[in-house]
Design an enzyme around this catalytic site. Structure first.
Site, PDB file in Angstrom:
ATOM      1  NE  ARG A  49      -0.636   1.787   3.565  1.00  0.00           N
ATOM      2  CZ  ARG A  49       0.506   2.450   3.748  1.00  0.00           C
ATOM      3  NH1 ARG A  49       1.622   1.834   4.038  1.00  0.00           N
ATOM      4  NH2 ARG A  49       0.536   3.765   3.627  1.00  0.00           N
ATOM      5  CG  ASP A 238      -2.946   8.222  -1.820  1.00  0.00           C
ATOM      6  OD1 ASP A 238      -2.927   8.795  -0.720  1.00  0.00           O
ATOM      7  OD2 ASP A 238      -2.594   7.040  -1.985  1.00  0.00           O
ATOM      8  CE  LYS A 249      -5.699   5.813   3.617  1.00  0.00           C
ATOM      9  NZ  LYS A 249      -6.641   4.986   2.810  1.00  0.00           N
TER      10      LYS A 249
HETATM   11  O1  MRU Z   1      -4.812   3.372   1.558  1.00  0.00           O
HETATM   12  P1  MRU Z   1      -3.322   3.539   1.627  1.00  0.00           P
HETATM   13  O2  MRU Z   1      -2.722   3.038   2.904  1.00  0.00           O
HETATM   14  O3  MRU Z   1      -2.617   3.002   0.403  1.00  0.00           O
HETATM   15  O4  MRU Z   1      -3.133   5.113   1.616  1.00  0.00           O
HETATM   16  C1  MRU Z   1      -1.842   5.649   1.751  1.00  0.00           C
HETATM   17  C2  MRU Z   1      -1.822   7.105   1.855  1.00  0.00           C
HETATM   18  O5  MRU Z   1      -2.828   7.769   1.833  1.00  0.00           O
HETATM   19  C3  MRU Z   1      -0.463   7.731   1.914  1.00  0.00           C
HETATM   20  O6  MRU Z   1      -0.471   8.858   2.727  1.00  0.00           O
HETATM   21  C4  MRU Z   1      -0.074   8.145   0.495  1.00  0.00           C
HETATM   22  O7  MRU Z   1      -0.188   7.067  -0.372  1.00  0.00           O
HETATM   23  C5  MRU Z   1       1.302   8.667   0.427  1.00  0.00           C
HETATM   24  S1  MRU Z   1       2.479   7.334   0.549  1.00  0.00           S
HETATM   25  C6  MRU Z   1       4.050   7.864   0.292  1.00  0.00           C
END
Ligand code: MRU
Length: 358
Positions: A49, A238, A249
């Site tokens: 993830r 993201d 997130k």
């Molecule tokens: O749902 P996830 O755990 O994949 O979400 C991750 C995030 O939101 C992180 O903050 C984002 O991907 C940045 S990772 C360098």
């Protein structure tokens, strides 16, 4: 150069080894992925993830699929479509797949396997170098934010944007590791990040690295910000739209709002692969809906001796829920975006990356 304590993702012959993040922070377990379906499952189920790692895993998964299943157009198209459908919000996934597709499509099938592994490895190496540069620019930025009142410099973060989410040092945590390495007295405030508790991954990373930190309930962030307990907020992203609106997130937006009310600077740290300049603003960013189970339950080590994680119900079956996995922080709340090119004002992003990822 930051060296990951355990590689988040690596090639091992014609298979992939990943660090299974669904077992952390309780178990450090590597899982071998041998098929395209296993790679898609690993992304979907969040064994891997974090936006950059999702993209890199998809690229390696594509190389694996061509190796195992043949490199004709039908296999290529099937693998691209399957991987692209695994998770909707992190644009790094689509960036990585498009970059692979544009290199592989012009080649004859006989040349595609070698080219696919080379291109996927280049994506991994690019991410590690990008994290390093974000760390350096972030360190310079942190030096301009002195700690208050004799305590350590306090950085608040959300979710996990550390080495676990990338092929290198991380994005939001890269400046933290750089500052810690440079001898700056630093402490990280880590919010738990319900419903999937990726904050526990951040706390685990920081503890392993010996970086002081405080784990907080998500709801405590506003109070701490308003009471002068935080000097700067840094989160990952993201997908960043052309106007600087940034999806991250769920819960990031509330921190940005509270930071603005408390006059605390709020930064996003992200690589070029997270920019989506074809997306005009945050309203166009697709937000993943992950359903009721995560909201209605919590997972942790059970009473069994093997310490294997168990899931406990929090809400009765049938409880109606909403579970948007991301939210969008408007550019107006973002003090700057820390990329491999420096700290960029959201309004300057389009010009700084003209012609990239558009
Ligand atoms: O749902 P996830 O755990 O994949 O979400 C991750 C995030 O939101 C992180 O903050 C984002 O991907 C940045 S990772 C360098």
């Amino acid at each position: 150069m930051f060296v990951q304590p355990v590689p988040t993702l690596c090639r091992d012959g014609d298979s992939l080894l990943i660090l299974d993040q669904t077992a952390l922070p309780w178990q450090r377990r590597q899982v071998r992925l041998r098929t395209l379906d296993e790679v898609a499952h690993a992304i979907r189920s969040m064994q891997v993830r974090g936006a950059p790692l999702i993209g890199a895993t998809a690229a390696m998964g594509l190389a694996l699929a061509l190796t195992r299943d043949g490199a004709e157009d039908t296999t290529l198209n099937h693998a691209l479509a399957l991987l692209a459908a695994t998770r909707p919000t992190a644009v790094n996934l689509h960036w990585a797949l498009q970059s692979m597709a544009s290199r592989l499509r012009p080649l004859p099938a006989a040349q595609r396997v070698t080219a696919a592994w080379a291109a996927a490895s280049a994506i991994c190496a690019d991410d590690a170098a990008t994290c390093e540069a974000i760390g350096e620019h972030g360190l310079a930025l942190l030096r301009t934010h002195p700690a208050q009142g004799g305590r350590p410099l306090r950085v608040m973060t959300h979710c996990n944007a550390g080495w676990l989410a990338t092929l290198g040092a991380g994005t939001a945590l890269a400046p933290v590791y750089a500052a810690h390495g440079a001898g700056i007295d630093i402490e990280v405030i880590v919010s738990e990040t319900r419903p999937r508790n990726q904050g526990l991954l951040t706390a685990w990373e920081l503890r392993e690295a010996g970086v002081p930190h405080l784990l907080i309930a998500d709801n405590a962030a506003g109070h701490l910000l308003m009471h002068g307990e935080v000097d700067v907020v840094i989160t990952g992203a993201d997908r960043i739209a052309a106007n600087g609106d940034s999806a991250n997130k769920v819960g990031t937006l509330l921190k940005a709002l509270a930071a603005r009310a408390a006059n605390v600077p709020f930064y996003i740290a992200a690589p070029h692969s997270t920019l989506d300049l074809a997306c005009a603003d945050g309203a166009a960013i697709p937000i993943e809906d992950r359903g009721a189970a995560e909201v209605c339950s919590v997972t942790g080590p059970g009473a069994q001796e093997d310490g294997h994680p168990v899931t406990v119900q929090l809400a009765p079956p049938g409880t109606r829920t909403a579970n948007p996995a991301f939210d969008v922080t408007p550019a107006a709340l973002i003090s700057g975006i820390i990329t491999e090119r420096g700290v960029i004002a959201p309004s300057d992003l389009r010009a700084a990356y003209a012609g990239v990822n558009a």
